[in-house]
Design a protein around this motif. Structure first.
Motif, short mmCIF file in Angstrom:
data_model
loop_
_atom_site.label_atom_id
_atom_site.label_comp_id
_atom_site.label_asym_id
_atom_site.label_seq_id
_atom_site.Cartn_x
_atom_site.Cartn_y
_atom_site.Cartn_z
N GLY A 66 0.93 -1.11 -0.01
CA GLY A 66 -0.04 -0.08 0.05
C GLY A 66 0.97 1.09 0.10
O GLY A 66 2.01 1.31 0.29
N ARG A 67 0.27 2.39 -0.43
CA ARG A 67 1.00 3.56 -0.69
C ARG A 67 -0.33 4.72 -0.41
O ARG A 67 -1.22 4.56 -0.85
CB ARG A 67 1.69 3.86 -1.86
CG ARG A 67 2.17 5.11 -2.00
CD ARG A 67 2.96 5.19 -3.41
NE ARG A 67 4.24 4.50 -3.03
CZ ARG A 67 5.16 4.32 -4.11
NH1 ARG A 67 4.99 4.73 -5.59
NH2 ARG A 67 6.33 3.55 -4.13
N PHE A 68 0.23 5.97 0.43
CA PHE A 68 -0.67 6.80 0.67
C PHE A 68 -0.85 7.53 -0.72
O PHE A 68 -0.14 7.89 -1.46
CB PHE A 68 -0.27 7.59 1.86
CG PHE A 68 -1.17 8.92 2.12
CD1 PHE A 68 -2.30 8.69 2.81
CD2 PHE A 68 -0.76 10.12 1.76
CE1 PHE A 68 -3.15 9.76 3.15
CE2 PHE A 68 -1.53 11.17 1.85
CZ PHE A 68 -2.92 11.18 2.57
N ASP A 69 -2.11 7.81 -0.89
CA ASP A 69 -2.64 8.69 -1.88
C ASP A 69 -3.62 9.80 -1.40
O ASP A 69 -4.73 9.34 -0.93
CB ASP A 69 -3.30 7.85 -2.97
CG ASP A 69 -3.35 8.55 -4.30
OD1 ASP A 69 -2.91 9.79 -4.40
OD2 ASP A 69 -4.24 8.15 -5.41
N PHE A 70 -3.29 11.14 -1.50
CA PHE A 70 -4.35 12.05 -1.09
C PHE A 70 -5.52 12.26 -2.01
O PHE A 70 -6.57 12.35 -1.35
CB PHE A 70 -3.53 13.48 -1.61
CG PHE A 70 -4.47 14.59 -0.69
CD1 PHE A 70 -4.37 14.73 0.70
CD2 PHE A 70 -5.02 15.43 -1.55
CE1 PHE A 70 -5.08 15.79 1.17
CE2 PHE A 70 -5.80 16.64 -1.08
CZ PHE A 70 -5.67 16.66 0.36
N LEU A 71 -5.60 11.76 -3.10
CA LEU A 71 -6.67 11.55 -4.07
C LEU A 71 -7.67 10.61 -3.32
O LEU A 71 -8.80 10.76 -3.22
CB LEU A 71 -6.59 11.54 -5.44
CG LEU A 71 -7.74 11.46 -6.31
CD1 LEU A 71 -8.36 12.78 -6.25
CD2 LEU A 71 -7.34 10.82 -7.83
N VAL A 72 -7.27 9.39 -3.06
CA VAL A 72 -8.17 8.34 -2.59
C VAL A 72 -8.59 8.70 -1.15
O VAL A 72 -9.76 8.61 -0.84
CB VAL A 72 -7.37 7.20 -2.48
CG1 VAL A 72 -7.99 5.90 -1.65
CG2 VAL A 72 -6.81 6.62 -3.77
N LEU A 73 -7.70 9.44 -0.37
CA LEU A 73 -8.20 9.96 0.82
C LEU A 73 -9.50 11.09 0.72
O LEU A 73 -10.51 10.84 1.50
CB LEU A 73 -7.03 10.78 1.70
CG LEU A 73 -7.40 11.29 3.11
CD1 LEU A 73 -7.63 10.26 4.05
CD2 LEU A 73 -6.46 12.11 3.50
N THR A 74 -9.37 11.72 -0.21
CA THR A 74 -10.42 12.93 -0.34
C THR A 74 -11.67 12.26 -0.68
O THR A 74 -12.77 12.56 -0.53
CB THR A 74 -9.92 14.12 -1.24
OG1 THR A 74 -9.39 13.60 -2.42
CG2 THR A 74 -8.85 15.09 -0.60
#
Length: 183
Positions: free
Chosen positions: A82-90
């Motif tokens: 997994g990798r953090f993605d700001f778009l997925v968070l929003t």
């Protein structure tokens, strides 16, 4: 294991946080034996299989049945990265807000129409007012500059005399606001 054979499971787990880098992503190995280990068991212990070889010698047909023992390796690989993605968070936060808004609507429908105390909830949620109690709209245009004091004076003088209930509600509703910030 060498004499009777065995079935061995090799499990490889990759659990990776790709935010830390690919160098930190290392597998973890685990081993386990899947066959029965003891001769006392009724089922065949170890790992063995039989195979036949057919051949002819002169005019006679012969068959040789061979029981072979050995190691059988079963390799399973599991992975998670997994990798953090700001778009997925929003997108997830937006979906959560939408679901919460829908939940409020559904709770109101259930409370209003399916509960025994729906009339009590309806009285608390909705306020019924008569249009006769509202002040008539003013259409006069003034060229004098409006200040907070003159606006408050005009409002209080015209509405206090005609609609005393409205004046009390207006004062109570705006008591926490500074002068000029009235609704």
């Amino acid at each position: 294991m060498l004499q009777f054979g065995a079935v061995v499971r090799i499990k490889i787990d990759w659990i990776c946080n790709l935010d830390l880098g690919e160098d930190e992503c290392k597998p973890k190995y685990s081993f386990g034996r899947l066959d029965s280990r003891y001769k006392e068991e009724k089922f065949s212990f170890g790992f063995n299989f039989r195979y036949a070889s057919h051949w002819k010698w002169r005019t006679n047909s012969h068959r040789t049945l061979t029981k072979a023992f050995g190691l059988r390796l079963i390799v399973t690989v599991n992975g998670e990265a997994g990798r953090f993605d700001f778009l997925v968070l929003t997108l997830n936060i937006g979906s959560m807000i939408g679901v919460l808004g829908l939940a409020t609507f559904i709770c109101d429908i259930v409370a209003l129409y399916f509960c025994k105390q729906g009339s009590v909830y309806r009285r608390q949620k909705f306020q019924t007012i008569s249009l006769a109690q509202l002040p008539p709209p003013t259409t006069t245009v003034s060229t004098a500059p409006l200040t907070a004091a003159t606006l408050t004076q005009k409002r209080s003088s015209s509405m206090d005399d005609k609609y005393p209930v409205y004046a009390v509600r207006f004062k109570r509703m705006n008591s926490h606001l500074a002068v000029g910030d009235e609704c």
